[in-house]
Design a protein around this motif. Sequence first.
Motif, PDB file in Angstrom:
ATOM      1  N   GLY A 146       0.811  -1.208   0.000  1.00  0.00           N
ATOM      2  CA  GLY A 146       0.000   0.000   0.000  1.00  0.00           C
ATOM      3  C   GLY A 146       0.843   1.257   0.000  1.00  0.00           C
ATOM      4  O   GLY A 146       0.471   2.267  -0.600  1.00  0.00           O
ATOM      5  N   ALA A 147       1.989   1.196   0.676  1.00  0.00           N
ATOM      6  CA  ALA A 147       2.856   2.376   0.745  1.00  0.00           C
ATOM      7  C   ALA A 147       3.367   2.772  -0.634  1.00  0.00           C
ATOM      8  O   ALA A 147       3.537   3.958  -0.924  1.00  0.00           O
ATOM      9  CB  ALA A 147       4.024   2.117   1.686  1.00  0.00           C
ATOM     10  N   ALA A 148       3.620   1.785  -1.517  1.00  0.00           N
ATOM     11  CA  ALA A 148       4.070   2.094  -2.874  1.00  0.00           C
ATOM     12  C   ALA A 148       2.983   2.833  -3.636  1.00  0.00           C
ATOM     13  O   ALA A 148       3.255   3.778  -4.390  1.00  0.00           O
ATOM     14  CB  ALA A 148       4.465   0.818  -3.610  1.00  0.00           C
ATOM     15  N   LEU A 149       1.729   2.423  -3.441  1.00  0.00           N
ATOM     16  CA  LEU A 149       0.618   3.128  -4.075  1.00  0.00           C
ATOM     17  C   LEU A 149       0.515   4.560  -3.565  1.00  0.00           C
ATOM     18  O   LEU A 149       0.349   5.499  -4.345  1.00  0.00           O
ATOM     19  CB  LEU A 149      -0.689   2.376  -3.817  1.00  0.00           C
ATOM     20  N   THR A 150       0.625   4.733  -2.236  1.00  0.00           N
ATOM     21  CA  THR A 150       0.555   6.076  -1.658  1.00  0.00           C
ATOM     22  C   THR A 150       1.710   6.936  -2.158  1.00  0.00           C
ATOM     23  O   THR A 150       1.526   8.119  -2.453  1.00  0.00           O
ATOM     24  CB  THR A 150       0.574   5.997  -0.127  1.00  0.00           C
ATOM     25  N   ALA A 151       2.905   6.340  -2.256  1.00  0.00           N
ATOM     26  CA  ALA A 151       4.069   7.089  -2.739  1.00  0.00           C
ATOM     27  C   ALA A 151       3.870   7.550  -4.177  1.00  0.00           C
ATOM     28  O   ALA A 151       4.197   8.693  -4.530  1.00  0.00           O
ATOM     29  CB  ALA A 151       5.321   6.220  -2.632  1.00  0.00           C
ATOM     30  N   GLU A 152       3.329   6.684  -5.021  1.00  0.00           N
ATOM     31  CA  GLU A 152       3.065   7.090  -6.408  1.00  0.00           C
ATOM     32  C   GLU A 152       2.065   8.227  -6.454  1.00  0.00           C
ATOM     33  O   GLU A 152       2.197   9.170  -7.242  1.00  0.00           O
ATOM     34  CB  GLU A 152       2.549   5.901  -7.223  1.00  0.00           C
ATOM     35  N   ARG A 153       1.043   8.158  -5.616  1.00  0.00           N
ATOM     36  CA  ARG A 153       0.055   9.231  -5.555  1.00  0.00           C
ATOM     37  C   ARG A 153       0.700  10.545  -5.133  1.00  0.00           C
ATOM     38  O   ARG A 153       0.388  11.608  -5.678  1.00  0.00           O
ATOM     39  CB  ARG A 153      -1.065   8.860  -4.580  1.00  0.00           C
ATOM     40  N   LEU A 154       1.595  10.476  -4.160  1.00  0.00           N
ATOM     41  CA  LEU A 154       2.303  11.668  -3.705  1.00  0.00           C
ATOM     42  C   LEU A 154       3.101  12.287  -4.839  1.00  0.00           C
ATOM     43  O   LEU A 154       3.051  13.509  -5.073  1.00  0.00           O
ATOM     44  CB  LEU A 154       3.222  11.296  -2.533  1.00  0.00           C
ATOM     45  N   LEU A 155       3.843  11.464  -5.565  1.00  0.00           N
ATOM     46  CA  LEU A 155       4.674  11.967  -6.659  1.00  0.00           C
ATOM     47  C   LEU A 155       3.818  12.565  -7.772  1.00  0.00           C
ATOM     48  O   LEU A 155       4.136  13.635  -8.324  1.00  0.00           O
ATOM     49  CB  LEU A 155       5.551  10.843  -7.196  1.00  0.00           C
TER      50      LEU A 155
END
Length: 312
Positions: A146-155
């Motif tokens: 899930g953190a990878a998804l959140t990180a992509e959203r942040l970027l």
Amino acid sequence: MFGSAARMAIVSRRSTLHLAGAAIALAVAACGDSAPARVRLGSGLAGGLFHQFGNTLAAAADRTSRVRIAPVATPGSASNIELLESGAIDAALALGDTTVALAGRGLAIGRLYESYIHLAVRTDSSVRKLADLQGTRVDIGVMGSGAALTAERLLRTADLQPGTDITLFNRELSEALAALRSGSVDAIIWGGGLPTPGLAIPTPVRLLDLGIWVQPMSERFGYSYDRVQIPANTYPGTSGFETIGVPVLLLVAPDMTDSTVVALAELLLHGSSMLVPDRARGFQFFDRRWLVGTGDIALHPAAAAYYRSQHR
């Protein structure tokens, strides 16, 4: 006519409450009178907070006679949701923004704790803010987390398009941190508890403030992210700053039996002292209000009824 309808409404409401109470009583009785239910719980990678919490929850369950939990190691939230939907597991830990993909196909037992998004660069890096990552190499964690998804959203919120503006890598946190120290990536992003265990911060790592991105992310993706504070010296030598918080939910399939749901809800509500590690006290906590705040994912009806029955 109006008086008769009103009386019928009152009787109907009383009947509904009586039936709900009876259902909870039966569910609790079923838990006590039968063998403990077996629950396969999708957790996370070894060493991570999901994995640690899954094992802690299983150990707490072993102290009761109501439920037994078998943690299953996985890459994280997205993988857990896929496994839950396929029937390969019975329950799952997942970040709140990842669970939106369930679209009514899963239910929550409760909100557990906050995952704090961290963005780290080397201390000698020229990167001071998110926009400075243009043209850099960024590790956002393993695929399926899930953190990878959140990180992509942040970027993407910062108009940094993966593959165009930045180069993404997907490693486990320990490997990503080693890559950052060696200079083979320029930044790493991860989500975890506070403090994240096993990280040699601050040397040679510097953490960035991400607080200003909470509102833009929420508006862009339609999910209410939390703006959370990381106090000074949470990691030795670091000053306080703000970042993005994402709640972690305990999910189950809609067809889980009410008795098992009640057993899990009871474990969360009354076993809270066993579920928060000493290092996280003051940052993470459980209480009735916290447990029921599951956002867009509905509470399982049996869990909701159980929590109401325990309200004082």
